[in-house]
Design an enzyme around this catalytic site. Structure first.
Site, PDB file in Angstrom:
ATOM      1  N   SER A 136       0.824  -1.219   0.000  1.00 14.22           N
ATOM      2  CA  SER A 136       0.000   0.000   0.000  1.00 14.22           C
ATOM      3  C   SER A 136       0.849   1.257   0.000  1.00 14.22           C
ATOM      4  CB  SER A 136      -0.829   0.071   1.285  1.00 14.22           C
ATOM      5  OG  SER A 136      -2.063  -0.514   1.115  1.00 14.22           O
ATOM      6  N   HIS A 184      -3.131   0.683  -4.865  1.00 17.62           N
ATOM      7  CA  HIS A 184      -2.475  -0.453  -5.500  1.00 17.62           C
ATOM      8  C   HIS A 184      -2.729  -0.375  -7.005  1.00 17.62           C
ATOM      9  CE1 HIS A 184      -1.659  -3.079  -1.914  1.00 17.62           C
ATOM     10  NE2 HIS A 184      -2.423  -2.149  -1.398  1.00 17.62           N
ATOM     11  N   HIS A 198      -4.838  -9.494  -1.947  1.00 18.76           N
ATOM     12  CA  HIS A 198      -5.061  -9.700  -0.512  1.00 18.76           C
ATOM     13  C   HIS A 198      -6.106 -10.784  -0.287  1.00 18.76           C
ATOM     14  CE1 HIS A 198      -3.454  -5.554  -0.575  1.00 18.76           C
ATOM     15  NE2 HIS A 198      -2.915  -5.892   0.583  1.00 18.76           N
ATOM     16  N   TYR A 244      -8.283 -10.723   2.037  1.00 15.44           N
ATOM     17  CA  TYR A 244      -9.574 -10.111   2.392  1.00 15.44           C
ATOM     18  C   TYR A 244     -10.384  -9.675   1.171  1.00 15.44           C
ATOM     19  CZ  TYR A 244      -7.057  -5.650   1.856  1.00 15.44           C
ATOM     20  OH  TYR A 244      -6.305  -4.629   1.367  1.00 15.44           O
ATOM     21  N   GLU A 245      -9.736  -9.657   0.002  1.00 16.56           N
ATOM     22  CA  GLU A 245     -10.495  -9.335  -1.215  1.00 16.56           C
ATOM     23  C   GLU A 245     -11.336 -10.535  -1.666  1.00 16.56           C
ATOM     24  OE1 GLU A 245      -8.147  -6.664  -4.123  1.00 16.56           O
ATOM     25  OE2 GLU A 245      -6.633  -7.738  -2.985  1.00 16.56           O
ATOM     26  N   ALA A 252       2.457  -1.935   4.429  1.00 17.93           N
ATOM     27  CA  ALA A 252       2.095  -0.935   5.427  1.00 17.93           C
ATOM     28  C   ALA A 252       1.599  -1.713   6.642  1.00 17.93           C
ATOM     29  CB  ALA A 252       0.987  -0.048   4.879  1.00 17.93           C
ATOM     30  N   MET A 270      -2.170  -6.975   7.078  1.00 24.13           N
ATOM     31  CA  MET A 270      -3.124  -7.877   6.415  1.00 24.13           C
ATOM     32  C   MET A 270      -2.519  -8.551   5.185  1.00 24.13           C
ATOM     33  SD  MET A 270      -6.379  -5.316   6.512  1.00 24.13           S
ATOM     34  CE  MET A 270      -6.665  -4.225   7.925  1.00 24.13           C
ATOM     35  N   SER A 271      -1.207  -8.697   5.171  1.00 26.47           N
ATOM     36  CA  SER A 271      -0.569  -9.313   3.986  1.00 26.47           C
ATOM     37  C   SER A 271       0.666 -10.084   4.419  1.00 26.47           C
ATOM     38  CB  SER A 271      -0.183  -8.212   2.989  1.00 26.47           C
ATOM     39  OG  SER A 271       0.816  -7.379   3.532  1.00 26.47           O
ATOM     40  N   ASN A 317       0.920   3.754  11.204  1.00 24.23           N
ATOM     41  CA  ASN A 317       0.052   4.232  12.304  1.00 24.23           C
ATOM     42  C   ASN A 317       0.373   3.390  13.522  1.00 24.23           C
ATOM     43  OD1 ASN A 317      -1.484   2.179  10.398  1.00 24.23           O
ATOM     44  ND2 ASN A 317      -2.224   1.824  12.489  1.00 24.23           N
ATOM     45  N   HIS A 377      -7.665   4.278   6.383  1.00 25.85           N
ATOM     46  CA  HIS A 377      -6.767   3.972   5.261  1.00 25.85           C
ATOM     47  C   HIS A 377      -6.073   5.228   4.731  1.00 25.85           C
ATOM     48  CE1 HIS A 377      -5.129   1.589   2.044  1.00 25.85           C
ATOM     49  NE2 HIS A 377      -5.710   2.336   1.122  1.00 25.85           N
TER      50      HIS A 377
HETATM   51  N1  HPA Z   1      -3.578  -2.980  11.165  1.00 22.73           N
HETATM   52  C1  HPA Z   1      -3.592  -3.809  10.117  1.00 22.73           C
HETATM   53  N2  HPA Z   1      -3.111  -3.489   8.936  1.00 22.73           N
HETATM   54  C2  HPA Z   1      -2.570  -2.279   8.780  1.00 22.73           C
HETATM   55  C3  HPA Z   1      -2.524  -1.344   9.834  1.00 22.73           C
HETATM   56  C4  HPA Z   1      -3.060  -1.724  11.096  1.00 22.73           C
HETATM   57  O1  HPA Z   1      -3.048  -0.971  12.074  1.00 22.73           O
HETATM   58  N3  HPA Z   1      -1.925  -0.230   9.340  1.00 22.73           N
HETATM   59  C5  HPA Z   1      -1.625  -0.485   8.033  1.00 22.73           C
HETATM   60  N4  HPA Z   1      -2.012  -1.721   7.695  1.00 22.73           N
END
Ligand code: HPA
Length: 271
Positions: free
Chosen positions: A31, A62, A84, A86-87, A114, A212-213, A236, A247
């Site tokens: 990302s 992406h 991903h 989750y897609e 990310a 998530m990857s 974050n 996001h």
């Molecule tokens: N959690 C999960 N996936 C992420 C996060 C998060 O805080 N930040 C960026 N991708």
């Protein structure tokens, strides 16, 4: 379903016809981190949608192209964007590009993402060398019949992230005055961000970052016998450590650190 090896033959033949040749490194750009692919010299770029047996990624940030060419004097193929879980894609589909990279001859995979910072010493904008992972997705891309010519039934994950690459990355970071953290990446399925309780659990279990990857791709890299360099961009602090998550913040942070990120990866692409 057709055998994996047969699908791979079709995909690699297609890519070779498009001009893909010898290749050292495979890159998966997460990302907001896809810009590195724009620095590839003499690029051949192919949208995922045109590549046989690839699926299509749908996440903002992406671009969804496979780019072949030269970066830091090395032959690379880069996923600008990734698939991903989750897609709704199976883990086999998510990790298919890693199989393709291996079939085309890469010896190493550079995997980036990310991630949310769980370690209380991290700040948004830090880069983190991934030293190990916890697969908390509840799935595994190797579930199912094992094609023994692809890799072992029970792959060893003791050295999934190549220590020698970590050492190089740390030296580069020191030289370039990049504040490189290191730690364990815990992979969730998403698409929800975690709850504060899940983040407390993650910290107790030894995670430094969550995302998530990556975990499924690194499992397949281990199955294929590839060396791996993993870099997270801590975009974050994880849930419960800051007021809320979105996001847009993830994309803004990657935007802010992308120059450092690109320099770190480029200087770490060594044999
Ligand atoms: N959690 C999960 N996936 C992420 C996060 C998060 O805080 N930040 C960026 N991708």
């Amino acid at each position: 379903m057709r055998k994996l090896s047969e699908q791979l033959k079709e995909t690699t033949e297609f890519l070779k016809e498009k001009g893909f040749g010898a290749v050292d490194f495979g890159l998966i750009l997460g990302s907001g981190l896809g810009e590195l692919a724009d620095e590839i010299e003499n690029p051949i770029a192919i949208p995922f949608a045109e590549i046989p047996h690839f699926t299509v990624s749908t996440v903002v940030g992406h671009a969804g192209k496979l780019v072949y060419g030269t970066l830091s004097g090395k032959k690379v193929m880069a996923m600008q964007g990734r698939f991903h879980y989750y897609e709704g894609h199976s883990m086999q589909k998510v990790t298919y590009p890693v199989r393709v990279m291996s079939a085309l001859g890469v010896h190493s995979l550079v995997v980036t993402n990310a991630a949310g910072g769980v370690n209380e010493n991290f700040t948004p904008g830090n880069l983190m060398l991934i030293t190990d992972h916890i697969n908390f997705t509840g799935d595994n891309p190797l579930i199912g019949e094992n094609e023994d010519d692809m890799g072992p039934r029970f792959p060893d994950m003791s050295h999934a992230y190549t220590a020698a690459y970590g050492e190089v990355a740390k030296k580069v970071a020191e030289k370039q005055k990049i504040d490189l953290q290191e730690g364990v990446y815990m992979g969730y399925s998403g698409p929800t961000y975690e709850t504060p309780a899940e983040i407390r659990m993650s910290r107790t279990l030894g995670a430094d970052a969550v995302g998530m990857s990556t975990v499924s791709e690194v499992i397949v890299a281990a199955h294929c016998g590839l060396k791996v360099l993993g870099i997270s961009c801590i975009t974050n602090l994880a849930a419960g450590m800051q007021s809320s998550l979105n996001h847009e913040e993830v994309v803004e942070t990657t935007e802010r650190v992308k120059v450092q990120f690109k320099e770190l990866i480029k200087a770490t692409l060594v044999e």
